[in-house]
Design an enzyme around this catalytic site. Sequence first.
Site, mmCIF file in Angstrom:
data_model
loop_
_atom_site.group_PDB
_atom_site.id
_atom_site.type_symbol
_atom_site.label_atom_id
_atom_site.label_comp_id
_atom_site.label_asym_id
_atom_site.label_seq_id
_atom_site.Cartn_x
_atom_site.Cartn_y
_atom_site.Cartn_z
ATOM 1 N N TYR A 124 0.851 -1.187 0.000
ATOM 2 C CA TYR A 124 0.000 0.000 0.000
ATOM 3 C C TYR A 124 0.885 1.235 0.000
ATOM 4 O O TYR A 124 1.736 1.398 0.881
ATOM 5 C CB TYR A 124 -0.940 0.039 1.214
ATOM 6 N N GLN A 186 -10.451 0.602 1.376
ATOM 7 C CA GLN A 186 -10.940 -0.253 0.294
ATOM 8 C C GLN A 186 -9.801 -1.006 -0.403
ATOM 9 O O GLN A 186 -9.984 -2.133 -0.866
ATOM 10 C CB GLN A 186 -11.759 0.560 -0.721
ATOM 11 N N ASN A 209 -2.894 6.396 6.590
ATOM 12 C CA ASN A 209 -3.577 7.176 7.624
ATOM 13 C C ASN A 209 -4.255 6.239 8.625
ATOM 14 O O ASN A 209 -4.133 5.014 8.537
ATOM 15 C CB ASN A 209 -4.568 8.157 6.997
ATOM 16 N N SER A 233 2.857 9.526 10.995
ATOM 17 C CA SER A 233 4.291 9.594 11.248
ATOM 18 C C SER A 233 4.628 10.387 12.501
ATOM 19 O O SER A 233 3.865 11.245 12.945
ATOM 20 C CB SER A 233 4.987 10.219 10.040
ATOM 21 N N GLU A 322 8.785 6.251 16.421
ATOM 22 C CA GLU A 322 9.011 5.696 15.089
ATOM 23 C C GLU A 322 10.418 6.073 14.611
ATOM 24 O O GLU A 322 11.194 5.226 14.187
ATOM 25 C CB GLU A 322 7.965 6.246 14.124
ATOM 26 N N GLU A 410 2.710 -35.994 29.746
ATOM 27 C CA GLU A 410 1.638 -35.066 29.329
ATOM 28 C C GLU A 410 0.350 -35.802 28.965
ATOM 29 O O GLU A 410 -0.616 -35.185 28.506
ATOM 30 C CB GLU A 410 2.112 -34.223 28.139
ATOM 31 N N HIS A 415 1.240 -39.609 20.842
ATOM 32 C CA HIS A 415 2.577 -39.062 20.598
ATOM 33 C C HIS A 415 3.643 -40.115 20.960
ATOM 34 O O HIS A 415 4.611 -40.333 20.216
ATOM 35 C CB HIS A 415 2.808 -37.810 21.456
#
Length: 435
Positions: A124, A186, A209, A233, A322, A410, A415
């Site tokens: 994007y 979108q 945004n 930012s 950032e 266990e 197993h």
Amino acid sequence: MQIYKNPPREDWEEILTRPTQQFKKIEKIVKPIIKKVKKKGDKALKQFALEYDHVELESIAVSKEEINKAEKQLSKELKEAIQTAYKNIETFHAAQKEEPIAVQTMPGVSCMRKSVAIQKVGLYIPGGTAPLFSSVLMLGIPAKLAGCQEIVLCSPPNREGKLHPAILYSAKLAGINKICKVGGAQAIAAMTYGTKTIPKVHKIFGPGNQYVTVAKQIVSQKGVSIDMPAGPSEVAVLADSTAKPAFVAADLLSQAEHGKDSQVLLVTTEEKLVEQVQNEIGKQLSKLPRHEFAEAALENSVVCIMESSTDCIDLLNEYGAEHLILSIEHPREIMNRIFNAGSVFLGHYTPESAGDYASGTNHTLPTNGYAKSFSGVSLDSFVKKITYQEITEEGLQLLGPTVEIMAEAEKLMAHKRAVSLRLTEIKAKNSELRK
């Protein structure tokens, strides 16, 4: 900017709050957009382009002709600058490649790990108030180096239904062929569910945004992965008495101009410096074409005057910026005490702008405090680490009893049986050989 002098630690969280809207409030707007794109595909995308971008699109996909024309629309200087940035970014990210690991943990037991590219990724690229073609390089180059098979790029069109030629030129350099004129939540929905034009991807990258950020967080619960929560930012600057006020002011404004919901933070022990920086901001602000964005961001921004450098560092680690600029005399003495930051810039001659564009590091970084637990985008972001193991008969004889004991403890008897059956067969085979 709001100024705080030696704020008590119990107030730091409130003082350092980002100027973001509540998730629930944005979610109410974003969820119906995602739902509509999922249901109506390209038709919904064209409707949203008309509603939000004020353009009627004939085609969502950018044509090869448009991509080829882009190069001719750019100045020689800009193309050379993009090429230099490309080379530096490629060099730094190529150095991040890891060789496969192969270890024999015990005789007959071999364990391996190697990086495998994510097959389909979506990028994007913001293009609303500013076309961030630099983000094309930051995302496209590591995707290409990683070996991703399909790279899809989405960016909002202008009112002529076009993408900025620098975005198209950068995409062509990075070998991205699937480029679409879709922005906002979108675009995130389209890459998540797929439409007739836009393929469904496995992971979505890119800043945006608050609506894009929330959309990414929502779809990350729907089977698609995201790079990180990357929203508006921000920059923090640690400045000492050797800092140049004009440089500090310019660094603060370089992030403030991104958007009205951006935030900048100045941390220092030098009260006199604060006044000098404020004067410089006043001088520089009026000359900026995007001064309205910067002014709005500065209203949400903070100056903290602390008693000691230790307090400064503690506050910066609490903030988790950032971008963090260490505009101090000896930055390398401090850098290892910074635990929470997306990217750190050392010294008076290392502006954050260099990292945004062309030094080589990636500018897609965690915001809103997520630097406490997230890394910025790197080559690793575009690969998965797959482990492999191979056990010989000898190896299973050595390792098997350990697995049996643990599985039984266990109460996972299937197993245990998966090992026991093999050990019984090996024992029988060895008995036959002895005869």
